[in-house]
Design an enzyme around this catalytic site. Structure first.
Site, PDB file in Angstrom:
ATOM      1  N   THR A 132      -5.186 -14.785 -16.527  1.00 20.60           N
ATOM      2  CA  THR A 132      -6.201 -14.581 -15.491  1.00 20.60           C
ATOM      3  C   THR A 132      -7.603 -14.602 -16.056  1.00 20.60           C
ATOM      4  OG1 THR A 132      -4.645 -13.249 -14.201  1.00 20.60           O
ATOM      5  CG2 THR A 132      -6.958 -13.005 -13.657  1.00 20.60           C
ATOM      6  N   TYR A 163      -5.478 -17.491  -7.145  1.00 16.48           N
ATOM      7  CA  TYR A 163      -6.228 -18.229  -8.162  1.00 16.48           C
ATOM      8  C   TYR A 163      -5.238 -18.960  -9.057  1.00 16.48           C
ATOM      9  CZ  TYR A 163      -4.788 -14.335 -11.112  1.00 16.48           C
ATOM     10  OH  TYR A 163      -4.033 -13.403 -11.772  1.00 16.48           O
ATOM     11  N   THR A 209      -1.886 -10.709 -18.125  1.00 11.05           N
ATOM     12  CA  THR A 209      -1.426  -9.317 -18.130  1.00 11.05           C
ATOM     13  C   THR A 209       0.047  -9.153 -17.763  1.00 11.05           C
ATOM     14  OG1 THR A 209      -2.150  -8.984 -15.835  1.00 11.05           O
ATOM     15  CG2 THR A 209      -3.730  -8.449 -17.583  1.00 11.05           C
ATOM     16  N   ASP A 210       0.653 -10.150 -17.125  1.00 13.02           N
ATOM     17  CA  ASP A 210       2.033  -9.987 -16.652  1.00 13.02           C
ATOM     18  C   ASP A 210       2.999  -9.681 -17.787  1.00 13.02           C
ATOM     19  OD1 ASP A 210       1.205 -10.412 -14.093  1.00 13.02           O
ATOM     20  OD2 ASP A 210       2.185 -12.347 -13.818  1.00 13.02           O
ATOM     21  N   LYS A 220       2.272  -2.079 -17.830  1.00 19.95           N
ATOM     22  CA  LYS A 220       1.520  -2.443 -16.627  1.00 19.95           C
ATOM     23  C   LYS A 220       2.103  -1.703 -15.433  1.00 19.95           C
ATOM     24  CE  LYS A 220      -0.220  -6.463 -14.078  1.00 19.95           C
ATOM     25  NZ  LYS A 220      -0.272  -7.935 -13.991  1.00 19.95           N
ATOM     26  N   GLU A 259      24.497  11.453 -20.813  1.00 25.15           N
ATOM     27  CA  GLU A 259      25.397  11.318 -19.666  1.00 25.15           C
ATOM     28  C   GLU A 259      26.473  10.270 -19.900  1.00 25.15           C
ATOM     29  OE1 GLU A 259      23.600  11.537 -15.691  1.00 25.15           O
ATOM     30  OE2 GLU A 259      21.672  11.732 -16.713  1.00 25.15           O
TER      31      GLU A 259
END
Length: 340
Positions: free
Chosen positions: A24, A37, A103-104, A176, A297
């Site tokens: 981005t 975008y 950023t993904d 994120k 567990e």
């Protein structure tokens, strides 16, 4: 430690290499107010030119490694990045590296570099949540701050860092948390490494886990990584997803489990069967914070499972892929999840 901004004579400015991969921060839209975008439209030189004062804090050099949205970042790109960074930082000509990135999947690349870079010198990832054409684009200041951190000698030895929204995160902890907000990244377990405000840095701590120059992992000469799949646990999840991964050649499976790394009884049985056949099963969690404990567990010793400890599913996958580059016993793999 108080915030500081170190001033250098122009001919003694730190030397910072910017490696661009797209995202981005290099994106553009048809208007300044639309949400949609296209990532990776700007070159690294155009990004640098859009940041006033950048050449006043470091001597900048740049390379365009890739130009894609981070959803399209591949392990081939990550391997190339790690090897290029190791080459650069192995010389006296570069004091720090900045990687611009979408950023993904930024936390995955950051974690990968945290495990495979072999230098104490700063490696800093940065990006943007808004494209370069937005009314209030966050990329230019993020890049300015990232270069300031990469140029700061006090950033050395802190592992791979991510600088976004005036905050300095360590690669191990950050994740994120919001699809669109500029305050999307948090470090929920171990907290921030520090902050950076218009180039002025302040550090709070150093990473607790092994990283970079103390890491045993290397991708020198590596062209591909073993396949590891992530399976998302949910109510009444189909257990045959485990079989599907095995049939496609997965050497490891990370289960993004319910709660403390749980899965339903049918999936536990299938996963235990896969573990007996040599597939490494890691129990992580789909829950945003907290550790996955061993033998809490689920009887991991009996089932031959690995507990992910602090690592989320995406980062567990990265660590397991690197671990599987060599033959290891389950005890050794579990130790890696505690150490890294």
């Amino acid at each position: 430690m108080p915030a500081k901004n170190i001033l250098h004579p122009p001919d003694r400015l730190p030397r910072v290499m910017i490696l661009a991969t797209g995202g981005t921060i290099a994106g553009s839209a048809a208007t300044a107010t639309q949400a949609g975008y296209t990532s990776g439209r700007m070159t690294v030189d155009a990004m640098i030119g859009a940041v006033p004062g950048l050449t006043g804090i470091a001597r900048i050099h740049s390379e365009q490694v890739a130009n894609v949205g981070s959803q399209d970042i591949t392990f081939a790109i990550m391997i190339d990045l790690a090897n290029r960074i190791n080459d650069l930082l192995g010389t006296d000509g570069v004091d720090g590296v900045v990687v611009t990135h979408g950023t993904d999947t930024m936390e995955e690349t950051a974690h990968f570099l945290n495990l495979t870079v072999k230098s104490r010198k700063p490696v800093v990832l940065t990006g943007a949540m808004r494209p370069s054409t937005a009314i209030s684009a966050d990329g230019p200041l993020n890049l300015y701050n990232a270069v300031a951190v990469a140029a700061d000698p006090d950033a050395a030895g802190r592992g791979t860092l991510v600088v976004m929204n005036d905050r300095i995160h360590g690669a191990h902890s950050l994740t994120k948390t919001n699809t669109t907000s500029v305050e999307t990244f948090i470090s929920p377990i171990n907290g921030l490494i520090g902050t950076v405000n218009y180039g002025k840095t302040e550090y709070f701590r150093r990473p607790f886990r092994r990283h970079t120059h103390k890491s045993q992992f290397s991708v020198k000469g590596v062209t591909s990584l073993p396949r590891v799949d992530i399976i998302y646990a949910c109510a009444d999840m189909p257990a045959d997803l485990i079989d599907g991964s095995m049939e496609k050649g997965a050497k490891g499976i990370v289960v993004a489990g319910d709660g403390n790394g749980n899965m339903n009884a049918a999936t536990i049985r299938r996963a235990a069967r896969a573990a007996k056949k040599g597939v490494v099963i890691v129990r992580s969690s789909r829950v945003p914070t907290g550790k996955v404990g061993r033998n809490v567990e689920i009887d991991d010793d009996r089932m031959r499972f690995i507990a992910s400890d602090e690592l989320n599913p995406a980062k567990s996958r990265i660590l397991l892929m690197l671990a599987l580059l060599k033959k290891r016993g389950l005890d050794d793999i579990q130790r890696l999840f505690y150490e890294y």
